[in-house]
Scaffold this active site. Structure first.
Site, PDB file in Angstrom:
ATOM      1  CB  SER A 130      49.356  14.552  -7.972  1.00  0.00           C
ATOM      2  OG  SER A 130      48.776  14.422  -9.246  1.00  0.00           O
ATOM      3  CG  HIS A 196      46.827  15.493  -4.422  1.00  0.00           C
ATOM      4  ND1 HIS A 196      45.713  15.852  -5.150  1.00  0.00           N
ATOM      5  CD2 HIS A 196      47.465  14.550  -5.167  1.00  0.00           C
ATOM      6  CE1 HIS A 196      45.675  15.170  -6.275  1.00  0.00           C
ATOM      7  NE2 HIS A 196      46.728  14.375  -6.305  1.00  0.00           N
TER       8      HIS A 196
END
Length: 256
Positions: A130, A196
């Protein structure tokens, strides 16, 4: 809100995107059988996942790279590979194959370091591509802010595919990561929101020199904020739901 595709598929063959997807899938197949043995799975994570407390002590630096190819399940893997497929090909076109690979790995490592800074005492293993893919999204936002992206919008029982500018979709995604990070305790595990958001920021910073070499705002003027290859025209049609015939009710003894 799930992205389905953008309107500018790659002009060339995105070999690195293909290779990264294949590498992630093969890696998952290699360790997926460990799910039936919790002890073996934990040993695997101890060796290859990011454990912030270990890295804060200077141990396990290689996990910053190996964790990028490990996922916690099929949904985790599938979602990440979908994002990579949508946003990675145009970036690979613009950067070239090897520079894009180096950019992707650097974003993943940078995202892992930011996660460690956010939770230096955490013993919770962290895995997933991610952070690297967030970096790809950050680079995509800077180079192609007006690219059109089809997203599946789900509001309880309402489903609809709509087309939005990449800047809107990616900006909302980043805002969700920041708000999620502010509202959660990174030491408790769960979604690595700061990885993220950090990966996204790393991608923006790393792509900035390329954007400036292309002319900065002048690059947007030349390309109109879109990938240089022609857009694909997609058509949409409303689905038809079959209607079932109603049976006639027989009148009762009182005519009802």
């Amino acid at each position: 809100m799930f992205p389905l595709r953008d309107h500018n598929p790659s002009a060339g063959t995105p070999y690195v995107v293909y290779g990264l997807i294949a590498a992630n899938v093969l890696a998952y197949l290699m360790y997926s059988g460990l799910g039936n043995d919790p002890r073996a799975l934990m040993q695997f994570y101890q060796s290859y996942a990011i454990i912030p407390a270990n890295l804060a002590r200077g141990e396990g630096s290689t996990t910053l790279l190996t964790s990028v190819f490990i996922h916690g399940g099929l949904m985790h893997l599938g979602g990440n590979m979908l994002f990579l497929w949508i946003f990675g090909d145009n970036l690979e076109d613009e950067m070239g194959h090897l520079p894009f690979l180096a950019f992707y790995l650097a974003c993943g490592i940078g995202a892992g370091l930011i996660h460690v800074l956010a939770a230096p005492g955490s013993q919770v293993p962290t895995v997933g591509a991610s952070g690297a893919i967030a970096g790809v999204m950050g680079g995509y936002l800077l180079l192609f802010p007006k690219a059109r992206v089809d997203i599946l919008l789900i509001l309880i029982i309402f489903f609809r595919i709509i087309t939005v500018p990449a800047a809107l979709m990616l900006g909302l995604w980043l805002a969700l990561q920041i708000f999620g990070g502010l509202g959660s305790d990174p030491d408790q595990g769960g979604v690595a929101y700061w990885a993220h958001a950090g990966g996204f920021a790393v991608g923006l910073v790393l792509i900035l020199p390329l954007w400036l070499r292309r002319g900065g705002p002048a690059f947007w003027s030349r390309t109109h904020g879109l990938p240089p290859n022609p857009a694909t025209q997609y058509t949409y049609s409303a689905s038809r739901i079959p209607r079932l015939p109603h049976k006639r009710r027989r009148p009762g003894p009182w005519g009802k």
